[in-house]
Design a protein around this motif. Structure first.
Motif, PDB file in Angstrom:
ATOM      1  N   PHE A  41      31.691 -12.174  -8.763  1.00  0.00           N
ATOM      2  CA  PHE A  41      31.383 -10.841  -8.233  1.00  0.00           C
ATOM      3  C   PHE A  41      30.881  -9.879  -9.318  1.00  0.00           C
ATOM      4  N   ARG A  42      30.154 -10.416 -10.276  1.00  0.00           N
ATOM      5  CA  ARG A  42      29.510  -9.570 -11.293  1.00  0.00           C
ATOM      6  C   ARG A  42      28.082  -9.270 -10.826  1.00  0.00           C
ATOM      7  N   THR A  43      28.012  -8.521  -9.744  1.00  0.00           N
ATOM      8  CA  THR A  43      26.729  -8.255  -9.099  1.00  0.00           C
ATOM      9  C   THR A  43      25.743  -7.511 -10.001  1.00  0.00           C
ATOM     10  N   PRO A  44      26.172  -6.504 -10.790  1.00  0.00           N
ATOM     11  CA  PRO A  44      25.195  -5.825 -11.661  1.00  0.00           C
ATOM     12  C   PRO A  44      24.494  -6.779 -12.627  1.00  0.00           C
ATOM     13  N   LEU A  45      25.231  -7.734 -13.180  1.00  0.00           N
ATOM     14  CA  LEU A  45      24.616  -8.685 -14.102  1.00  0.00           C
ATOM     15  C   LEU A  45      23.640  -9.594 -13.370  1.00  0.00           C
ATOM     16  N   ALA A  46      23.998 -10.004 -12.141  1.00  0.00           N
ATOM     17  CA  ALA A  46      23.082 -10.832 -11.351  1.00  0.00           C
ATOM     18  C   ALA A  46      21.800 -10.074 -11.044  1.00  0.00           C
ATOM     19  N   PHE A  47      21.920  -8.795 -10.683  1.00  0.00           N
ATOM     20  CA  PHE A  47      20.738  -7.972 -10.451  1.00  0.00           C
ATOM     21  C   PHE A  47      19.920  -7.819 -11.730  1.00  0.00           C
ATOM     22  N   GLY A  48      20.609  -7.698 -12.852  1.00  0.00           N
ATOM     23  CA  GLY A  48      19.902  -7.606 -14.130  1.00  0.00           C
ATOM     24  C   GLY A  48      19.079  -8.848 -14.413  1.00  0.00           C
ATOM     25  N   ALA A  49      19.637 -10.018 -14.093  1.00  0.00           N
ATOM     26  CA  ALA A  49      18.888 -11.260 -14.268  1.00  0.00           C
ATOM     27  C   ALA A  49      17.663 -11.299 -13.358  1.00  0.00           C
ATOM     28  N   VAL A  50      17.807 -10.774 -12.139  1.00  0.00           N
ATOM     29  CA  VAL A  50      16.670 -10.715 -11.221  1.00  0.00           C
ATOM     30  C   VAL A  50      15.579  -9.808 -11.775  1.00  0.00           C
ATOM     31  N   VAL A  51      15.977  -8.668 -12.345  1.00  0.00           N
ATOM     32  CA  VAL A  51      14.999  -7.743 -12.942  1.00  0.00           C
ATOM     33  C   VAL A  51      14.272  -8.418 -14.111  1.00  0.00           C
ATOM     34  N   VAL A  52      15.012  -9.144 -14.932  1.00  0.00           N
ATOM     35  CA  VAL A  52      14.385  -9.859 -16.057  1.00  0.00           C
ATOM     36  C   VAL A  52      13.387 -10.894 -15.535  1.00  0.00           C
ATOM     37  N   LEU A  53      13.735 -11.585 -14.457  1.00  0.00           N
ATOM     38  CA  LEU A  53      12.809 -12.553 -13.871  1.00  0.00           C
ATOM     39  C   LEU A  53      11.536 -11.865 -13.378  1.00  0.00           C
ATOM     40  N   ALA A  54      11.689 -10.707 -12.754  1.00  0.00           N
ATOM     41  CA  ALA A  54      10.520  -9.967 -12.282  1.00  0.00           C
ATOM     42  C   ALA A  54       9.637  -9.550 -13.455  1.00  0.00           C
ATOM     43  N   ILE A  55      10.256  -9.060 -14.521  1.00  0.00           N
ATOM     44  CA  ILE A  55       9.495  -8.667 -15.713  1.00  0.00           C
ATOM     45  C   ILE A  55       8.787  -9.866 -16.319  1.00  0.00           C
ATOM     46  N   MET A  56       9.474 -11.005 -16.347  1.00  0.00           N
ATOM     47  CA  MET A  56       8.881 -12.224 -16.888  1.00  0.00           C
ATOM     48  C   MET A  56       7.636 -12.627 -16.101  1.00  0.00           C
ATOM     49  N   GLY A  57       7.717 -12.577 -14.770  1.00  0.00           N
ATOM     50  CA  GLY A  57       6.562 -12.915 -13.949  1.00  0.00           C
ATOM     51  C   GLY A  57       5.410 -11.959 -14.168  1.00  0.00           C
ATOM     52  N   ILE A  58       5.707 -10.661 -14.286  1.00  0.00           N
ATOM     53  CA  ILE A  58       4.650  -9.664 -14.507  1.00  0.00           C
ATOM     54  C   ILE A  58       3.982  -9.879 -15.863  1.00  0.00           C
ATOM     55  N   VAL A  59       4.792 -10.141 -16.888  1.00  0.00           N
ATOM     56  CA  VAL A  59       4.235 -10.348 -18.242  1.00  0.00           C
ATOM     57  C   VAL A  59       3.329 -11.579 -18.276  1.00  0.00           C
ATOM     58  N   LEU A  60       3.763 -12.664 -17.654  1.00  0.00           N
ATOM     59  CA  LEU A  60       2.932 -13.873 -17.634  1.00  0.00           C
ATOM     60  C   LEU A  60       1.634 -13.632 -16.862  1.00  0.00           C
ATOM     61  N   PHE A  61       1.730 -12.931 -15.746  1.00  0.00           N
ATOM     62  CA  PHE A  61       0.539 -12.596 -14.964  1.00  0.00           C
ATOM     63  C   PHE A  61      -0.441 -11.781 -15.799  1.00  0.00           C
ATOM     64  N   GLN A  62       0.067 -10.764 -16.491  1.00  0.00           N
ATOM     65  CA  GLN A  62      -0.798  -9.922 -17.305  1.00  0.00           C
ATOM     66  C   GLN A  62      -1.332 -10.668 -18.523  1.00  0.00           C
ATOM     67  N   ALA A  63      -0.565 -11.626 -19.042  1.00  0.00           N
ATOM     68  CA  ALA A  63      -1.041 -12.428 -20.172  1.00  0.00           C
ATOM     69  C   ALA A  63      -2.249 -13.262 -19.767  1.00  0.00           C
ATOM     70  N   VAL A  64      -2.209 -13.837 -18.570  1.00  0.00           N
ATOM     71  CA  VAL A  64      -3.361 -14.595 -18.076  1.00  0.00           C
ATOM     72  C   VAL A  64      -4.557 -13.663 -17.865  1.00  0.00           C
ATOM     73  N   ALA A  65      -4.301 -12.473 -17.305  1.00  0.00           N
ATOM     74  CA  ALA A  65      -5.379 -11.509 -17.101  1.00  0.00           C
ATOM     75  C   ALA A  65      -5.992 -11.079 -18.436  1.00  0.00           C
ATOM     76  N   LEU A  66      -5.149 -10.886 -19.457  1.00  0.00           N
ATOM     77  CA  LEU A  66      -5.647 -10.520 -20.783  1.00  0.00           C
ATOM     78  C   LEU A  66      -6.478 -11.646 -21.389  1.00  0.00           C
ATOM     79  N   ALA A  67      -6.014 -12.884 -21.237  1.00  0.00           N
ATOM     80  CA  ALA A  67      -6.780 -14.025 -21.738  1.00  0.00           C
ATOM     81  C   ALA A  67      -8.145 -14.108 -21.057  1.00  0.00           C
ATOM     82  N   GLU A  68      -8.192 -13.806 -19.771  1.00  0.00           N
ATOM     83  CA  GLU A  68      -9.470 -13.817 -19.061  1.00  0.00           C
ATOM     84  C   GLU A  68     -10.406 -12.747 -19.617  1.00  0.00           C
ATOM     85  N   ARG A  69      -9.873 -11.531 -19.880  1.00  0.00           N
ATOM     86  CA  ARG A  69     -10.725 -10.460 -20.394  1.00  0.00           C
ATOM     87  C   ARG A  69     -11.230 -10.765 -21.800  1.00  0.00           C
TER      88      ARG A  69
END
Length: 263
Positions: free
Chosen positions: A218-246
């Motif tokens: 029941f450490r819900t805040p930490l679980a939510f924190g992991a979800v936020v990190v996953l979202a940031i990770m996906g955004i960073v990888l997406f932008q890294a591919v976009a940067l490589a394309e540019r």
């Protein structure tokens, strides 16, 4: 500041504004409605929980990132030659495409335990699941780009006595670059999903494992924190591919923007 960089910064302001507004509304709503922390923690509670265990959170993040990158690179190495093979012959396309659809029809959560039994409880099953989640959109978009070449370009190449291999490398592949990078962006985001799915089934490290263990206690805040990190990770990888394309294919991003404007 360069005009194009300034334009990109101005274009990103609505997204930043919407994100900040979302977190503010979230924070205020939790306090106003007095929602219990184990049901929906406030962003401030999530931040405190993550800061309190940041070395542990960083270790799990690096474990997931390693799986994501290996699965993503595997999808790139296999998908692009496979797409070229499919685009080179209608017969090969008719033979391979049904198999690709079958691989996508199998739920990855159901496949992960089988891979763990077959290959052992190591990194390989997680990489394979990540690859299976990421490679299909990359193959489809690459094939679409390779087959979308205008007929007059193909006729021009044949008039110049270009062979089938030269036609593929010098005409079809350059034309398909915007399509390929579109698939790469989707594959980068889906790689994060695939890695977490694999970690839910069998892992002793990673953000998926951290979410499971946190919710078990029941450490819900930490679980939510992991979800936020996953979202940031996906955004960073997406932008890294976009940067490589540019950087590598600046004309590709301009063509993509022109197509969106025309649409």
């Amino acid at each position: 500041m360069q005009p194009d960089r300034k334009a990109r910064l101005l274009a990103s302001l609505p997204a930043w504004g919407a994100t900040i507004a979302l977190f503010l509304i979230w924070e205020v709503s939790v306090h106003i409605f007095q929602i219990r922390e184990f049901i929906l923690p406030a962003p401030s509670a999530i931040w405190k929980a993550c800061i309190g265990v940041w070395p542990n959170l960083l270790g799990h993040s690096m474990a997931t990132l390693g799986t994501v990158l290996m699965g993503f690179f595997a999808s790139v190495i296999i998908s692009l030659p496979l797409a070229m093979l499919i685009a080179s012959s209608p017969t090969i396309s008719a033979a391979i495409y049904p198999l690709l659809v079958i691989t996508q029809s199998i739920p990855k959560v159901a496949l992960a335990p089988i891979l763990i039994v077959a290959l052992g409880a190591n990194e390989m099953p997680r990489i394979i699941v990540t690859f299976l989640v990421a490679f299909f959109p990359l193959v489809v978009s690459s094939v679409a780009g390779l087959l979308a070449v205008p007929p007059e370009l193909i006729e021009l190449g044949r008039a110049c006595r270009a062979g089938r291999f030269q036609e593929l490398l010098r005409i079809r592949l350059p034309f398909a670059v915007p399509f390929v990078f579109g698939g790469l962006k989707v594959a980068a985001a889906l790689s994060v999903v695939g890695a977490v799915v694999a970690e839910f089934v069998g892992a002793d490290a990673g953000l998926g494992y951290l979410i499971q263990t946190s919710m078990a206690f029941f450490r819900t805040p930490l679980a939510f924190g992991a979800v936020v990190v996953l979202a940031i990770m996906g955004i960073v990888l997406f932008q890294a591919v976009a940067l490589a394309e540019r950087l590598l294919f600046p004309w590709s991003s301009s063509v993509e923007g022109t197509n969106k404007a025309a649409g």
